[in-house]
Design a protein around this motif. Structure first.
Motif, short mmCIF file in Angstrom:
data_model
loop_
_atom_site.label_atom_id
_atom_site.label_comp_id
_atom_site.label_asym_id
_atom_site.label_seq_id
_atom_site.Cartn_x
_atom_site.Cartn_y
_atom_site.Cartn_z
N TYR A 83 0.83 -1.21 0.00
CA TYR A 83 0.00 0.00 0.00
C TYR A 83 0.87 1.26 0.00
N HIS A 84 1.98 1.22 0.73
CA HIS A 84 2.92 2.35 0.77
C HIS A 84 3.44 2.66 -0.63
N LEU A 85 3.67 1.59 -1.43
CA LEU A 85 4.19 1.77 -2.78
C LEU A 85 3.11 2.24 -3.75
N THR A 86 1.88 1.70 -3.60
CA THR A 86 0.86 1.92 -4.63
C THR A 86 -0.20 2.96 -4.26
N ARG A 87 -0.46 3.13 -3.00
CA ARG A 87 -1.56 3.97 -2.52
C ARG A 87 -2.89 3.51 -3.11
N SER A 88 -3.01 2.21 -3.28
CA SER A 88 -4.22 1.61 -3.87
C SER A 88 -5.27 1.37 -2.80
N GLN A 89 -6.51 1.76 -3.09
CA GLN A 89 -7.60 1.53 -2.14
C GLN A 89 -7.87 0.04 -2.00
N ALA A 90 -7.76 -0.72 -3.07
CA ALA A 90 -7.99 -2.17 -3.01
C ALA A 90 -6.93 -2.84 -2.15
N VAL A 91 -5.69 -2.41 -2.28
CA VAL A 91 -4.61 -2.98 -1.47
C VAL A 91 -4.81 -2.61 0.00
N LEU A 92 -5.23 -1.37 0.26
CA LEU A 92 -5.51 -0.97 1.64
C LEU A 92 -6.63 -1.82 2.23
N THR A 93 -7.66 -2.09 1.43
CA THR A 93 -8.75 -2.96 1.86
C THR A 93 -8.23 -4.33 2.28
N ASP A 94 -7.37 -4.88 1.46
CA ASP A 94 -6.79 -6.19 1.74
C ASP A 94 -5.95 -6.14 3.00
N ALA A 95 -5.19 -5.07 3.18
CA ALA A 95 -4.33 -4.94 4.36
C ALA A 95 -5.15 -4.80 5.64
N LEU A 96 -6.23 -4.02 5.57
CA LEU A 96 -7.09 -3.86 6.74
C LEU A 96 -7.73 -5.20 7.13
N GLU A 97 -8.14 -5.96 6.12
CA GLU A 97 -8.73 -7.27 6.40
C GLU A 97 -7.70 -8.20 7.04
N SER A 98 -6.42 -8.01 6.68
CA SER A 98 -5.35 -8.85 7.25
C SER A 98 -5.07 -8.52 8.70
N ILE A 99 -5.37 -7.28 9.12
CA ILE A 99 -5.24 -6.96 10.55
C ILE A 99 -6.16 -7.87 11.36
N ILE A 100 -7.37 -8.08 10.83
CA ILE A 100 -8.31 -8.98 11.47
C ILE A 100 -7.73 -10.39 11.53
N ASN A 101 -7.03 -10.79 10.47
CA ASN A 101 -6.42 -12.12 10.45
C ASN A 101 -5.52 -12.35 11.66
N VAL A 102 -4.71 -11.35 11.95
CA VAL A 102 -3.76 -11.49 13.06
C VAL A 102 -4.49 -11.66 14.39
N PHE A 103 -5.48 -10.80 14.64
CA PHE A 103 -6.24 -10.88 15.90
C PHE A 103 -6.99 -12.21 16.00
N THR A 104 -7.64 -12.58 14.93
CA THR A 104 -8.45 -13.79 14.99
C THR A 104 -7.59 -15.05 15.06
N SER A 105 -6.44 -15.04 14.42
CA SER A 105 -5.54 -16.19 14.52
C SER A 105 -5.05 -16.35 15.95
N GLY A 106 -4.78 -15.22 16.60
CA GLY A 106 -4.37 -15.28 18.01
C GLY A 106 -5.48 -15.82 18.90
N PHE A 107 -6.71 -15.37 18.66
CA PHE A 107 -7.83 -15.86 19.46
C PHE A 107 -8.09 -17.33 19.18
#
Length: 328
Positions: free
Chosen positions: A29-53
């Motif tokens: 996202y830092h390289l592209t400033r793409s909204q789609a990439v940001l969407t994917d990155a935000l969803e991955s934040i959830i991945n980390v929390f949910t994997s921990g739970f």
């Protein structure tokens, strides 16, 4: 290696992979400033929390029964899936809001080549790890592992869509493709998060698992013996990987307590052999009545008053009802 150790290792693998891919996506996202990439990155934040739970829930699910939890702690895995689904729903709602703003106020997308490469790489990794988690989760009867693996499938799909959006932007110069992809992903994430919440509620509320109940009935039918005149009021509850089964079994009324106990013991052992998980089974023995003579398979019954006509096959439709079977 025990099943508990395998589950914990897979849970830890999910956490490590999710954290590593999150860093890669934010770099993309830092390289592209793409909204789609940001969407994917935000969803991955959830991945980390949910994997921990999910990892913590695997630990809780393996705890032995105690006075406060006579059926064990396995249902915490459904709570894990519900927690994961709830976070995904919130992420999907926010992504839709952000993507809508971006659609009406688009901004340039840069370094699409690097973005495509990085997103494709994360998709491959997520797909591989997700497949590993789902396959082992099904083998180990772990709802948490299967849910975590399916979430990684979802993450892989969002990465693929993000990469395709970047390719279209690079090929056409139309940044609207980026915002449209983000909107599509937001809706898709929202729907899948809701489905996970629904599955969690079903498990916590002991909704009938038709596949498991059918398996139990088919095994009883395949191993059917003459003294097992009728089975009804069959119920199956899942506690994590473990199963709790209870039913009513009609047997000859003249059987001694020892004979009834022997038959019930055999039933429990046959069912336990069928499933590769811990099974707790309680069978309530009902004495037969003369109304059951016409469907009773006892060849040398000393008290038969009606000739045998035919046995009633046990099916999902009749075995779960709380009533004895009889011929019309």
């Amino acid at each position: 290696m025990t099943s508990s150790q395998i589950k914990r290792r897979l849970g830890l693998l999910s956490i490590v992979v999710s954290a590593g891919l999150l860093a890669i996506k934010f770099y993309a996202y830092h390289l592209t400033r793409s909204q789609a990439v940001l969407t994917d990155a935000l969803e991955s934040i959830i991945n980390v929390f949910t994997s921990g739970f999910a990892f913590y829930s695997l630990y809780l699910a393996e705890l032995p029964k105690d006075e406060n939890h006579p059926y064990g702690h396995g249902k915490v895995e459904y709570l894990s899936v519900g927690f994961e689904g709830g976070l995904i729903v919130m992420a999907g709602a926010y992504i839709l809001y952000s993507a809508t703003l971006s659609f009406f106020h688009p901004h340039p997308v840069g370094r699409a080549d690097w973005g495509v490469l990085l997103m494709a790489a994360t998709a491959v990794v997520n797909l591989g790890v997700g497949l590993l988690l789902v396959r082992n989760g099904k083998e180990l009867k772990s709802v948490a592992l299967v849910g975590d693996g399916q979430h990684l499938y979802l993450d892989a799909l969002t990465s693929i869509v993000s990469a395709v959006a970047l390719l279209l932007v690079a090929a056409t110069g139309m940044v609207e493709f980026d915002s449209a992809a983000a909107l599509l992903l937001g809706g898709f994430i929202l729907v899948n998060g809701w489905r996970m919440v629904r599955r969690s509620v079903s498990g916590l509320m002991d909704e009938t698992d038709t596949a498991i109940v059918t398996e139990v009935i088919e095994e009883l039918q395949a191993q059917r013996r003459a003294p097992w005149i009728d089975v009804h009021n069959l119920r199956v509850q899942r506690y994590g990987a473990n199963l709790h089964i209870d039913c009513h079994m009609q047997m000859p009324y003249y059987f001694t307590l020892e004979e009834v106990h022997s038959q019930l013991f055999d039933i429990e052992e046959l069912i336990k052999e069928r499933f590769a998980v811990d099974v707790e089974m309680f069978v309530h023995a009902d004495p037969c009545t003369f109304a059951a003579c016409s469907l009773c398979l006892m060849a040398e019954c000393p008290v038969r008053q009606h000739p045998f006509q035919h046995a009633i096959p046990w099916t999902l439709q009749n075995a779960v009802r709380n009533q004895r079977h009889r011929l019309d």
